[in-house]
Design an enzyme around this catalytic site. Structure first.
Site, PDB file in Angstrom:
ATOM      1  N   GLN A 130       0.859  -1.128  -0.084  1.00  0.00           N
ATOM      2  CA  GLN A 130       0.012   0.111  -0.037  1.00  0.00           C
ATOM      3  C   GLN A 130       0.774   1.217   0.036  1.00  0.00           C
ATOM      4  O   GLN A 130       1.808   1.329   0.901  1.00  0.00           O
ATOM      5  CB  GLN A 130      -0.988   0.191   1.244  1.00  0.00           C
ATOM      6  CG  GLN A 130      -2.218  -0.844   1.322  1.00  0.00           C
ATOM      7  CD  GLN A 130      -2.943  -1.057   2.346  1.00  0.00           C
ATOM      8  OE1 GLN A 130      -3.796  -1.802   2.334  1.00  0.00           O
ATOM      9  NE2 GLN A 130      -2.568   0.172   3.321  1.00  0.00           N
ATOM     10  N   GLY A 131       0.677   2.174  -1.107  1.00  0.00           N
ATOM     11  CA  GLY A 131       1.388   3.517  -0.998  1.00  0.00           C
ATOM     12  C   GLY A 131       0.066   4.282  -0.424  1.00  0.00           C
ATOM     13  O   GLY A 131      -0.206   5.163  -1.021  1.00  0.00           O
ATOM     14  N   SER A 133       0.601   6.181   3.631  1.00  0.00           N
ATOM     15  CA  SER A 133       1.251   6.962   4.302  1.00  0.00           C
ATOM     16  C   SER A 133       2.355   7.707   3.689  1.00  0.00           C
ATOM     17  O   SER A 133       3.033   7.141   2.642  1.00  0.00           O
ATOM     18  CB  SER A 133       2.127   6.399   5.584  1.00  0.00           C
ATOM     19  OG  SER A 133       0.861   5.750   6.269  1.00  0.00           O
ATOM     20  N   SER A 165       4.281  -1.639   3.868  1.00  0.00           N
ATOM     21  CA  SER A 165       4.505  -3.140   4.279  1.00  0.00           C
ATOM     22  C   SER A 165       4.779  -3.785   3.036  1.00  0.00           C
ATOM     23  O   SER A 165       3.924  -3.721   2.123  1.00  0.00           O
ATOM     24  CB  SER A 165       3.462  -3.642   5.216  1.00  0.00           C
ATOM     25  OG  SER A 165       3.353  -2.627   6.469  1.00  0.00           O
ATOM     26  N   GLU A 248      -8.877  -4.985   8.239  1.00  0.00           N
ATOM     27  CA  GLU A 248      -8.116  -5.473   9.359  1.00  0.00           C
ATOM     28  C   GLU A 248      -8.988  -6.602  10.209  1.00  0.00           C
ATOM     29  O   GLU A 248      -9.199  -6.260  11.384  1.00  0.00           O
ATOM     30  CB  GLU A 248      -7.726  -4.313  10.324  1.00  0.00           C
ATOM     31  CG  GLU A 248      -6.834  -3.294   9.588  1.00  0.00           C
ATOM     32  CD  GLU A 248      -5.444  -3.422   9.411  1.00  0.00           C
ATOM     33  OE1 GLU A 248      -4.779  -4.601  10.091  1.00  0.00           O
ATOM     34  OE2 GLU A 248      -4.877  -2.555   8.846  1.00  0.00           O
ATOM     35  N   SER A 382      -3.657   3.933  15.085  1.00  0.00           N
ATOM     36  CA  SER A 382      -2.551   4.304  16.356  1.00  0.00           C
ATOM     37  C   SER A 382      -3.495   4.357  17.427  1.00  0.00           C
ATOM     38  O   SER A 382      -4.645   4.395  17.596  1.00  0.00           O
ATOM     39  CB  SER A 382      -1.972   5.571  16.212  1.00  0.00           C
ATOM     40  OG  SER A 382      -2.844   6.491  16.273  1.00  0.00           O
ATOM     41  N   ASN A 383      -2.787   3.874  18.612  1.00  0.00           N
ATOM     42  CA  ASN A 383      -3.667   3.670  19.966  1.00  0.00           C
ATOM     43  C   ASN A 383      -4.117   5.163  20.315  1.00  0.00           C
ATOM     44  O   ASN A 383      -5.016   5.258  21.116  1.00  0.00           O
ATOM     45  CB  ASN A 383      -2.586   3.308  21.030  1.00  0.00           C
ATOM     46  CG  ASN A 383      -2.362   1.946  20.858  1.00  0.00           C
ATOM     47  OD1 ASN A 383      -2.713   1.178  20.050  1.00  0.00           O
ATOM     48  ND2 ASN A 383      -1.785   1.024  21.913  1.00  0.00           N
ATOM     49  N   GLU A 384      -3.527   6.286  20.072  1.00  0.00           N
ATOM     50  CA  GLU A 384      -4.059   7.574  20.249  1.00  0.00           C
ATOM     51  C   GLU A 384      -5.258   7.799  19.390  1.00  0.00           C
ATOM     52  O   GLU A 384      -6.375   8.144  20.060  1.00  0.00           O
ATOM     53  CB  GLU A 384      -2.933   8.738  19.847  1.00  0.00           C
ATOM     54  CG  GLU A 384      -1.678   8.761  20.625  1.00  0.00           C
ATOM     55  CD  GLU A 384      -0.625   7.671  20.403  1.00  0.00           C
ATOM     56  OE1 GLU A 384       0.134   7.270  21.352  1.00  0.00           O
ATOM     57  OE2 GLU A 384      -0.932   6.958  19.313  1.00  0.00           O
TER      58      GLU A 384
END
Length: 402
Positions: A130-131, A133, A165, A248, A382-384
């Site tokens: 995947q492109g 980020s 990834s 996911e 993210s966890n945030e």
């Protein structure tokens, strides 16, 4: 004897028995000991071969619709498959995770008939990346600056992607690029299928703290992408990308939960030979036993939360913020358990096994597993971000200022 879990009907029990019997006969021997130290080409070929073998038995993508090569298996069968692969110690086609999940879901739901032909390559072991980020667009993905300009039958793309990834090994990629710089940032983005071998595509590996190269930077310089490789309509890429981000798959948590159970069992075995501070066996140390019991309880709770989430999905309900709770709980538990394993094993845990390849998040090499555990605080949201979702949707806290 027929393998049957409590509460299973006869049909599901028969499926479990078939999967268990096939894995008992076909699971490669010693793969987990050999592959971490093998050359990358050997690892890729192993996963391609294993993927084809799984597909021939109907066990690679049973959840896919029949017209795309699956069998339309429901969630219960997917969970059984994950459980039995964990039980057999069978390899998951990890290098194909994006291919089989994110990329396939996008092609099946939004791809043109011509684009959907690429699904056949996925079943043969094609690696996708995947492109998405970029250096300045990670958590705020809609701020991406990679540009795609239409020129006749092509789009000319310039920009940079990071943390892709499997980018080093990928044949194809899903690419987000801005096609309307004047539109609001979420509305001027398009989704493309990128040929990773096209002129102007440069892939540079990112060496991780574990020594592996799972991630890569991708530089795009005047890359010409055929207009036929635009997925959906121009400027609708943000909406389409949510398909990939939503896949996911919660069924994967069955595998991850089993990995934590295996780590607990490994720690118990090691504690029989390790020594406590007073010189006695670590397994008899009261503090160690209390900590271990607490972790065992938390791992059990993780399984129960996942059961609730899977129950929601099976009933056609959106798990909503419960999915965020599950992801946050797992990532923190994985961090703390692997840290406990490092401390319990002392200096032995600090010896570098010099693995070339990461095959799972729970390998039993405590320090590598602990280092790798931090990726779960970022992956899949993210966890945030997860804490924001929980705070706003569960606790009713004010929304974060925009």
């Amino acid at each position: 004897m027929t393998a049957k879990a409590p509460g299973e009907d006869a049909e599901l029990a028969a499926y479990r028995a078939r999967v268990r019997a096939w894995l008992a006969e076909h699971t490669p021997e010693d793969w987990a000991e050999k592959l971490p130290y093998a050359d990358e080409t050997e690892v890729l070929e192993f996963y391609r071969t294993w993927a084809r073998e799984l597909h021939s038995a109907g066990l690679l993508v049973p959840q896919w619709p029949e017209r795309f090569g699956g069998s339309g298996a429901g969630l219960a069968q997917q969970v059984v498959l994950q459980q039995e692969m964990s039980r057999a110690g069978a390899p998951r086609p990890r290098y194909l995770a994006i291919s089989l999940g994110h990329a396939a879901a996008t092609l099946m739901e939004h791809g043109s008939p011509e684009q959907q032909k690429l699904l056949d390559g996925i079943l043969e072991g094609d690696v996708w990346c995947q492109g998405f980020s970029e250096p300045g667009a990670g958590s705020d993905l809609a701020s991406l600056r990679t540009r795609a300009v239409r020129e006749g039958d092509y789009y000319v793309v310039n920009g940079q992607k990071i943390w892709s990834s499997m980018g080093l090994y990928a044949r194809w990629g899903l690419l987000l690029a801005r096609t309307d710089p004047d539109a609001p940032k979420h509305r001027g983005i398009s989704l493309f299928i990128l040929d990773m071998r096209a002129p102007g595509v440069e892939v540079r590996p990112i060496r991780q703290a574990t020594g592996a190269h799972e991630f890569a930077e991708v530089f795009l310089t005047d890359v010409r992408i055929p207009a036929s490789m635009l997925v959906g309509k121009e400027n609708e890429g943000w909406r389409l990308a949510q398909t990939t981000l939503a896949t996911e798959r919660y069924a994967q948590m069955v595998e991850l939960h089993a990995g934590l159970e295996e780590l607990l069992a490994l720690l118990v075995r090691q504690a029989r030979t390790l020594r406590a501070a007073d010189g006695g066996p670590l397994v008899e140390d009261p503090e160690f036993r209390q900590r271990l019991a607490a972790f065992a309880g938390e791992v059990e709770v993780l399984g129960l939360i996942n059961d609730r989430v899977l129950g929601d999905i099976s009933a056609g309900r959106d798990p909503g913020a419960r999915g965020s709770i599950l992801k946050l709980y797992f990532s923190r538990l994985l961090q703390r358990l692997t840290a406990f394993g490092v401390r319990s094993n002392g200096l032995a845990a600090h010896v570098d096994p010099r693995r070339k390849n990461d095959l799972s998040y729970t390998s039993g090499d405590w320090m590598l597993d602990h280092i790798r555990s931090w990726t779960w605080t970022i992956a899949a949201g993210s966890n945030e971000i997860q804490r924001n979702i929980i705070g706003e949707r569960v606790l009713g806290l004010p929304r974060e200022p925009r």
